[in-house]
Design an enzyme around this catalytic site. Structure first.
Site, PDB file in Angstrom:
ATOM      1  CB  THR A 199      10.663   5.619  -2.206  1.00  0.00           C
ATOM      2  OG1 THR A 199      11.262   6.586  -1.626  1.00  0.00           O
ATOM      3  CG2 THR A 199      10.990   4.991  -3.484  1.00  0.00           C
TER       4      THR A 199
ATOM      5  NE  ARG B 268      -2.238   0.968   3.787  1.00  0.00           N
ATOM      6  CZ  ARG B 268      -1.483   1.980   4.395  1.00  0.00           C
ATOM      7  NH1 ARG B 268      -1.288   3.425   3.984  1.00  0.00           N
ATOM      8  NH2 ARG B 268      -1.087   1.598   5.819  1.00  0.00           N
TER       9      ARG B 268
ATOM     10  CE  LYS C 156      16.963   4.934   5.893  1.00  0.00           C
ATOM     11  NZ  LYS C 156      16.416   6.105   5.616  1.00  0.00           N
TER      12      LYS C 156
ATOM     13  CG  HIS D  33      11.103  -0.605   6.568  1.00  0.00           C
ATOM     14  ND1 HIS D  33      10.575   0.709   6.829  1.00  0.00           N
ATOM     15  CD2 HIS D  33      12.419  -0.063   6.754  1.00  0.00           C
ATOM     16  CE1 HIS D  33      11.212   1.680   6.955  1.00  0.00           C
ATOM     17  NE2 HIS D  33      12.527   1.150   6.932  1.00  0.00           N
TER      18      HIS D  33
ATOM     19  CG  HIS E 282       6.853   1.594   0.137  1.00  0.00           C
ATOM     20  ND1 HIS E 282       7.401   3.002   0.335  1.00  0.00           N
ATOM     21  CD2 HIS E 282       6.697   1.082   1.436  1.00  0.00           C
ATOM     22  CE1 HIS E 282       7.426   3.340   1.535  1.00  0.00           C
ATOM     23  NE2 HIS E 282       7.310   2.083   2.324  1.00  0.00           N
TER      24      HIS E 282
END
EC number: 4.6.1.18
Length: 152
Positions: A73, A38, A94, A147, A40
């Site tokens: 994005t 949903r 990250k 993610h 990306h």
């Protein structure tokens, strides 16, 4: 005899509630992979980069409800191609976790960045179409994207 009937009826009630209750709760629950799709995935993608693409997509996908998401994005590739990233080069996320993977090839993407003066409820985004490598976190069984970590 009355006790047996009560036990049978109670057992049936437990069985019925066990079947009905999870379906009522589970239907509105979005899995991490569904949430990734949903937020990306836009396989069709913009054929031409429209300056209003991000404003419309962020609103349509529920990312401007209650607040303006600062960055997002959209990936304009097939779900199969994005899922395949989960078996590609492993990199550190990250957040320090080790379940991220870097795409071998570049992907067609659109970056949506909240404009500095924009405030909720009027979320205004800049729209930038690119071809870049993506870093995606994967999880679950089957191992699927959950993610979008970074663009590189």
């Amino acid at each position: 005899m009355g006790l047996e009937k009560s036990f049978i009826l109670f057992s049936l009630l437990v069985l019925v509630l066990g079947c009905v209750q999870p379906s009522l709760v589970g239907e509105s629950k979005e899995s991490p992979s569904e949430k990734f799709k949903r937020r990306h995935m836009d396989e069709e993608g913009p054929y031409q980069s429209s300056p209003t693409y991000c404003n419309q997509m962020m609103k349509d996908r529920g990312m401007t409800s209650g607040r303006c998401k600062p960055l997002n994005t959209f990936v304009h590739e097939s779900w199969a191609k994005v899922k395949a990233i989960c078996s590609q080069d492993k990199v550190t996320c990250k957040n320090g976790k080790s379940n991220c993977h870097k795409s071998i090839s570049t992907l067609n993407i659109t970056d949506c960045l909240l404009m500095g003066s924009s405030k909720y409820p009027k979320c205004d985004y800049s729209t930038t179409a690119r071809q870049k490598h993506s870093i995606i976190a994967c999880d679950g069984n089957p191992y699927v994207p959950v993610h979008y970590d970074a663009t590189v």
